[in-house]
Design an enzyme around this catalytic site. Structure first.
Site, PDB file in Angstrom:
ATOM      1  N   PHE A 115      41.070  41.174  42.886  1.00  0.00           N
ATOM      2  CA  PHE A 115      41.167  41.232  44.347  1.00  0.00           C
ATOM      3  C   PHE A 115      39.803  41.618  44.927  1.00  0.00           C
ATOM      4  O   PHE A 115      39.147  42.537  44.417  1.00  0.00           O
ATOM      5  CB  PHE A 115      42.241  42.242  44.757  1.00  0.00           C
ATOM      6  CG  PHE A 115      42.595  42.162  46.213  1.00  0.00           C
ATOM      7  CD1 PHE A 115      43.467  41.188  46.678  1.00  0.00           C
ATOM      8  CD2 PHE A 115      42.035  43.040  47.124  1.00  0.00           C
ATOM      9  CE1 PHE A 115      43.781  41.102  48.023  1.00  0.00           C
ATOM     10  CE2 PHE A 115      42.347  42.953  48.479  1.00  0.00           C
ATOM     11  CZ  PHE A 115      43.232  41.990  48.930  1.00  0.00           C
TER      12      PHE A 115
ATOM     13  N   ASP B   7      45.004  49.123  39.798  1.00  0.00           N
ATOM     14  CA  ASP B   7      45.394  48.815  41.167  1.00  0.00           C
ATOM     15  C   ASP B   7      46.821  48.266  41.117  1.00  0.00           C
ATOM     16  O   ASP B   7      47.076  47.213  40.514  1.00  0.00           O
ATOM     17  CB  ASP B   7      44.421  47.787  41.773  1.00  0.00           C
ATOM     18  CG  ASP B   7      44.679  47.531  43.258  1.00  0.00           C
ATOM     19  OD1 ASP B   7      45.836  47.689  43.700  1.00  0.00           O
ATOM     20  OD2 ASP B   7      43.727  47.155  43.966  1.00  0.00           O
TER      21      ASP B   7
ATOM     22  N   ARG C  80      51.593  30.356  47.545  1.00  0.00           N
ATOM     23  CA  ARG C  80      52.190  31.552  46.959  1.00  0.00           C
ATOM     24  C   ARG C  80      53.492  31.908  47.669  1.00  0.00           C
ATOM     25  O   ARG C  80      53.551  31.943  48.898  1.00  0.00           O
ATOM     26  CB  ARG C  80      51.178  32.695  47.100  1.00  0.00           C
ATOM     27  CG  ARG C  80      51.546  33.960  46.396  1.00  0.00           C
ATOM     28  CD  ARG C  80      50.407  34.966  46.467  1.00  0.00           C
ATOM     29  NE  ARG C  80      50.254  35.510  47.823  1.00  0.00           N
ATOM     30  CZ  ARG C  80      49.621  36.648  48.101  1.00  0.00           C
ATOM     31  NH1 ARG C  80      49.064  37.359  47.128  1.00  0.00           N
ATOM     32  NH2 ARG C  80      49.519  37.086  49.338  1.00  0.00           N
TER      33      ARG C  80
ATOM     34  N   TYR D 105      51.844  48.696  52.344  1.00  0.00           N
ATOM     35  CA  TYR D 105      52.422  47.743  53.310  1.00  0.00           C
ATOM     36  C   TYR D 105      52.984  46.485  52.660  1.00  0.00           C
ATOM     37  O   TYR D 105      53.434  45.585  53.345  1.00  0.00           O
ATOM     38  CB  TYR D 105      51.411  47.375  54.402  1.00  0.00           C
ATOM     39  CG  TYR D 105      50.047  46.937  53.916  1.00  0.00           C
ATOM     40  CD1 TYR D 105      49.831  45.644  53.453  1.00  0.00           C
ATOM     41  CD2 TYR D 105      48.973  47.818  53.920  1.00  0.00           C
ATOM     42  CE1 TYR D 105      48.581  45.253  53.014  1.00  0.00           C
ATOM     43  CE2 TYR D 105      47.711  47.435  53.477  1.00  0.00           C
ATOM     44  CZ  TYR D 105      47.520  46.154  53.019  1.00  0.00           C
ATOM     45  OH  TYR D 105      46.287  45.770  52.574  1.00  0.00           O
ATOM     46  N   LYS D 106      52.939  46.400  51.331  1.00  0.00           N
ATOM     47  CA  LYS D 106      53.493  45.217  50.665  1.00  0.00           C
ATOM     48  C   LYS D 106      54.935  45.505  50.264  1.00  0.00           C
ATOM     49  O   LYS D 106      55.788  45.617  51.128  1.00  0.00           O
ATOM     50  CB  LYS D 106      52.590  44.837  49.488  1.00  0.00           C
ATOM     51  CG  LYS D 106      51.230  44.329  49.999  1.00  0.00           C
ATOM     52  CD  LYS D 106      50.191  44.160  48.929  1.00  0.00           C
ATOM     53  CE  LYS D 106      48.887  43.660  49.575  1.00  0.00           C
ATOM     54  NZ  LYS D 106      47.716  43.902  48.763  1.00  0.00           N
TER      55      LYS D 106
HETATM   56  C1  LIG Z   1      46.495  44.170  49.281  1.00  0.00           C
HETATM   57  C2  LIG Z   1      45.558  44.675  48.251  1.00  0.00           C
HETATM   58  C3  LIG Z   1      44.624  45.670  48.544  1.00  0.00           C
HETATM   59  C4  LIG Z   1      44.501  46.155  49.953  1.00  0.00           C
HETATM   60  O1  LIG Z   1      43.451  47.018  50.184  1.00  0.00           O
HETATM   61  P1  LIG Z   1      43.315  47.675  51.627  1.00  0.00           P
HETATM   62  O2  LIG Z   1      42.228  48.649  51.482  1.00  0.00           O
HETATM   63  O3  LIG Z   1      44.637  48.309  51.952  1.00  0.00           O
HETATM   64  O4  LIG Z   1      43.023  46.614  52.617  1.00  0.00           O
HETATM   65  C5  LIG Z   1      43.840  46.150  47.510  1.00  0.00           C
HETATM   66  N1  LIG Z   1      43.959  45.656  46.254  1.00  0.00           N
HETATM   67  C6  LIG Z   1      44.845  44.688  45.960  1.00  0.00           C
HETATM   68  C7  LIG Z   1      44.965  44.187  44.554  1.00  0.00           C
HETATM   69  C8  LIG Z   1      45.661  44.168  46.944  1.00  0.00           C
HETATM   70  O5  LIG Z   1      46.516  43.191  46.650  1.00  0.00           O
END
Ligand SMILES: *Cc1c(COP(=O)(O)O)cnc(C)c1O
Length: 415
Positions: free
Chosen positions: A133, A202, A374, A227-228
């Site tokens: 990511f 992560d 997706r 938030y997911k």
């Molecule tokens: C959604 C996501 C993030 C989000 O990071 P933010 O700092 O909250 O914007 C980080 N890592 C992964 C793998 C994600 O899918």
């Protein structure tokens, strides 16, 4: 499977689904099939009520008294990061006092990458995979620009070879955001430890979706998103985990006053709070944490094992429907549902336009550059009938060539 039989089968599966009653605990708009809970979880109905209570009662009436713990007549705002963290801990296989809810995933990555580097003097390499990511890779790059880290990327089948004596930290995303592929957390953690490195996972696409065993796998650190699958609302606070054995030695560079052992002693000198409390930095976002707490509690009530089982059943059913409809799309996710998170991804050169055509039909999935289509199967509120209907829409969009319409092919700046 003919289309009629497919819908009958879907309704039969829904009737037998032990989680069917939970759909009504979410506020979902009519006419929408929501397959994007992996990007922004749906709104729990209880969140709106809780927010009104926090705003009118705790803030409006309680005013500054609400920071106090309950026994002092307050709403314990000050305890929210630890309390919500403790509830998240149970969802990711961690002891309750090893997680805090705070800041964003990106900021928590910064704190923990820096903390790990400080614990491995003489080593500077942070190892990750290309295609991780973006924010994970960018946060390493920022520390590299400061001269504190050295970024090294190796493809996932070469990670073990890349773990040499220079590696301070292995940083990986447990469930890949594009393909849904799951890393073997215990095996890679062991490999990193054997090389003298620490590991930071992560869990943004794992928490609230699949079982995770942080303590059992021996992981050192973890971060994840609120938030997911945790349904905490847009921009919800993230979380950070530190294994108990590292609590005493942990030093992170964002030494704000809320991570102080005694913030209200107003001392000139920083002294870290015991345990994970030292990961806090500034004043916690009370409204956002209250919303996150509702989402986390709902996930905990349903239970991770039941959620993961239904998500596997849903994604397999969706694939069966596509097969039955004669749709042959290239699967970008592992075919074995035990090897993937709560999503299915497909590769298609026209993925963007297909995604837009589906959204116009009320089927909300998402597109990930350059060619990934997706679909997230958040099992708390997605039904088998949703899966069957989405498959039928996808088949129609492909058959009719509807995606070729101009309006679907122009890329917007934000999707
Ligand atoms: C959604 C996501 C993030 C989000 O990071 P933010 O700092 O909250 O914007 C980080 N890592 C992964 C793998 C994600 O899918």
């Amino acid at each position: 499977m003919p289309a009629g039989a497919m819908m009958d089968a879907a309704r039969e599966r829904d009737r037998a689904d032990p989680l069917r009653e939970y759909r009504d605990r979410f506020a979902l708009p009519d006419g929408v099939i929501y397959l994007d809970g992996n990007s922004l979880g749906a709104l729990p109905k209880a969140t709106a009520e809780r927010m009104a209570g926090v705003v009118r009662g705790e803030w409006g009436e309680g005013l500054i008294r609400s920071w106090n713990p309950g026994e002092n007549g307050g709403a314990d705002w000050i305890g929210l990061p630890r309390r919500v963290g403790g509830r998240i801990a149970r969802l990711v296989g961690a002891a309750p006092d090893t997680v805090v809810a705070a800041d964003s995933t990106s900021v928590n990555l910064f704190k923990l990458i820096a903390a790990a580097l400080a614990m491995r003097p003489g080593r500077k390499v942070v190892l990750s995979e290309p295609g991780n990511f973006p924010t994970d890779l960018y946060m390493i790059a920022g520390l590299e620009a400061q001269g504190l880290a050295e970024r090294r990327l190796a493809p996932r089948d070469r990670l073990a070879d890349a773990l040499d004596g220079d590696v301070a930290l292995l940083l990986l995303t447990h469930v890949h955001y594009k393909t849904g592929e799951v890393f073997d957390m215990a095996a890679l953690t062991r490999a990193a430890h054997d090389a003298g490195a620490l590991v930071l996972w992560d869990l943004s696409h794992s928490a609230g979706a699949i079982p995770v065993g942080l303590d059992a796998s021996g992981a050192d650190f973890a971060v994840g998103c609120g938030y997911k699958y945790l349904n905490g609302g847009p921009g919800a606070p993230a979380f950070a985990y530190v294994a108990q054995r590292h609590h005493a030695a942990l030093e992170q560079p964002l030494t704000g006053w809320m991570g102080h052992a005694a913030p209200f002693a107003f001392s000139d000198d920083y002294a870290p709070a015991p345990g994970v409390g030292r990961l806090l930095c500034g004043t916690p976002p009370v409204l956002a944490l209250a919303a996150l707490e509702v989402g986390v509690d709902l996930v905990a009530e349903i239970g991770i094992d039941r959620l993961a089982a239904k998500s596997r059943a849903l994604s397999e059913f969706f694939r069966d429907c596509l097969d039955g409809l004669g749709v042959a799309l290239e699967l970008a996710s592992p075919a074995d549902p035990m090897q993937r998170g709560s999503q299915l991804s497909f590769r298609h050169r026209q993925a963007y336009a297909i995604c837009q055509a589906l959204i116009a039909r009320g089927v909300i999935g998402d597109f990930r550059d350059p060619d990934i289509l997706r679909f997230g199967f958040a099992p708390a509120y997605v039904s088998f009938e949703d899966a069957a209907r989405a498959a039928r829409h996808l088949a129609e969009v492909l058959e009719t060539g509807e995606w070729q319409r101009e309006e679907f092919r122009e890329r917007a700046a934000v999707t």
